[in-house]
Design an enzyme around this catalytic site. Sequence first.
Site, PDB file in Angstrom:
ATOM      1  N   ILE A 241       0.916  -1.021  -0.008  1.00  0.00           N
ATOM      2  CA  ILE A 241       0.045  -0.143  -0.176  1.00  0.00           C
ATOM      3  C   ILE A 241       0.981   1.328  -0.047  1.00  0.00           C
ATOM      4  O   ILE A 241       1.454   1.333   1.198  1.00  0.00           O
ATOM      5  CB  ILE A 241      -1.009  -0.024   1.273  1.00  0.00           C
ATOM      6  CG1 ILE A 241      -1.857  -1.167   1.316  1.00  0.00           C
ATOM      7  CG2 ILE A 241      -1.736   1.334   1.148  1.00  0.00           C
ATOM      8  CD1 ILE A 241      -2.715  -1.202   2.458  1.00  0.00           C
ATOM      9  N   PRO A 242       1.069   1.992  -0.990  1.00  0.00           N
ATOM     10  CA  PRO A 242       2.204   2.823  -1.461  1.00  0.00           C
ATOM     11  C   PRO A 242       1.992   4.149  -0.619  1.00  0.00           C
ATOM     12  O   PRO A 242       1.833   5.190  -1.431  1.00  0.00           O
ATOM     13  CB  PRO A 242       2.312   2.896  -2.956  1.00  0.00           C
ATOM     14  CG  PRO A 242       1.091   2.686  -3.376  1.00  0.00           C
ATOM     15  CD  PRO A 242       0.452   1.512  -2.576  1.00  0.00           C
ATOM     16  N   CYS A 243       2.021   4.107   0.558  1.00  0.00           N
ATOM     17  CA  CYS A 243       1.658   5.617   1.225  1.00  0.00           C
ATOM     18  C   CYS A 243       2.883   6.531   1.111  1.00  0.00           C
ATOM     19  O   CYS A 243       2.984   7.638   1.385  1.00  0.00           O
ATOM     20  CB  CYS A 243       1.131   5.221   2.722  1.00  0.00           C
ATOM     21  SG  CYS A 243       2.640   4.505   3.737  1.00  0.00           S
ATOM     22  N   HIS A 244       4.160   5.810   0.532  1.00  0.00           N
ATOM     23  CA  HIS A 244       5.212   6.921   0.493  1.00  0.00           C
ATOM     24  C   HIS A 244       5.132   7.637  -0.915  1.00  0.00           C
ATOM     25  O   HIS A 244       5.896   8.506  -0.878  1.00  0.00           O
ATOM     26  CB  HIS A 244       6.429   5.542   0.401  1.00  0.00           C
ATOM     27  CG  HIS A 244       6.642   5.008  -0.926  1.00  0.00           C
ATOM     28  ND1 HIS A 244       5.523   3.639  -0.888  1.00  0.00           N
ATOM     29  CD2 HIS A 244       7.012   5.006  -2.178  1.00  0.00           C
ATOM     30  CE1 HIS A 244       5.731   3.107  -2.251  1.00  0.00           C
ATOM     31  NE2 HIS A 244       6.575   4.044  -2.840  1.00  0.00           N
ATOM     32  N   ARG A 245       4.125   7.423  -1.494  1.00  0.00           N
ATOM     33  CA  ARG A 245       3.859   8.133  -2.642  1.00  0.00           C
ATOM     34  C   ARG A 245       3.037   9.565  -2.465  1.00  0.00           C
ATOM     35  O   ARG A 245       2.649   9.961  -3.278  1.00  0.00           O
ATOM     36  CB  ARG A 245       3.265   7.483  -4.002  1.00  0.00           C
ATOM     37  CG  ARG A 245       4.264   6.199  -4.322  1.00  0.00           C
ATOM     38  CD  ARG A 245       3.484   5.375  -5.404  1.00  0.00           C
ATOM     39  NE  ARG A 245       4.468   4.127  -5.590  1.00  0.00           N
ATOM     40  CZ  ARG A 245       4.200   3.169  -6.208  1.00  0.00           C
ATOM     41  NH1 ARG A 245       2.755   2.922  -6.487  1.00  0.00           N
ATOM     42  NH2 ARG A 245       5.098   2.010  -6.556  1.00  0.00           N
TER      43      ARG A 245
END
Length: 275
Positions: A241-245
């Site tokens: 779940i790419p919350c780093h984006r």
Amino acid sequence: CSQCREVNTKSIKLMPIDEKITLPNLAQIADLSSSRLQKSFKKTFTISPQVYQDTVRMRHFKYSLKKGDGVTDTIYSAGFGSISRVYDRNIGMTPKAYRARGAGEVINYACPNSLLGLMIMAATEKGVCSVQFGYNESTLLFPLRTEFPKAKLMVSASQNAPELDAWMKALDQHISQGDPRPDLPLDIRGTAFQIKVWQFLLSIKEGDVLSYGEVAAQVDNPKAARALGTACGKNTIAVLIPCHRVLKSDGGLGGYRWGLERKRTLLDNEKRREQ
């Protein structure tokens, strides 16, 4: 102003938990017009009186469930009028499942090394429920035990959980070698708002970034940038779940549960692969 805070504090003290109170009723108690109370309350506490009351109710509800109180009694004692309202608008999972806290579940996990340091991946029978980074196994296991205190945690052996072994390899190849992000089954648990945010994050393509405000607008809550940042911080399934984006509006990194250096590494690697 101090007078507004005093009025709003009085409103909070007079706000019942176990019954719904309308804005006009609360305004009458505070001896203010509804519009003025709403504006003053939001200016002081950044949320509306209704959101505040719902937050207090939910805190009471979750605490009672963790103590083992009955679901039906807990729902009504917290002031919620129905099970569906609790499920649809607040938790994102059934009260029974929340209260179970992993009871009867077996969670397989392993802690391999990765480009971003020691990593834990854990999975239930539904899918991956945790991917986190840290510096030792005990700190990685702590949030898993906190989230699923009644579950049976088992160190994965390939013969017992072959899927988990394959999933870890796929994720490691994505992080270290730039392979496509693996499309793995996920066991996502959170509030309805958190789940909505996390599901949207899955749609952000590698190499793309959005601001917290832009994501808030995409989930139909454009004024909830702060709440959206909190939802990103509550994500326990890193990278998948790419919350780093998600970045600050000025392009700054903002926050990242597993450290800004890891966030920067992920973004830099994705940017290079897109060039």
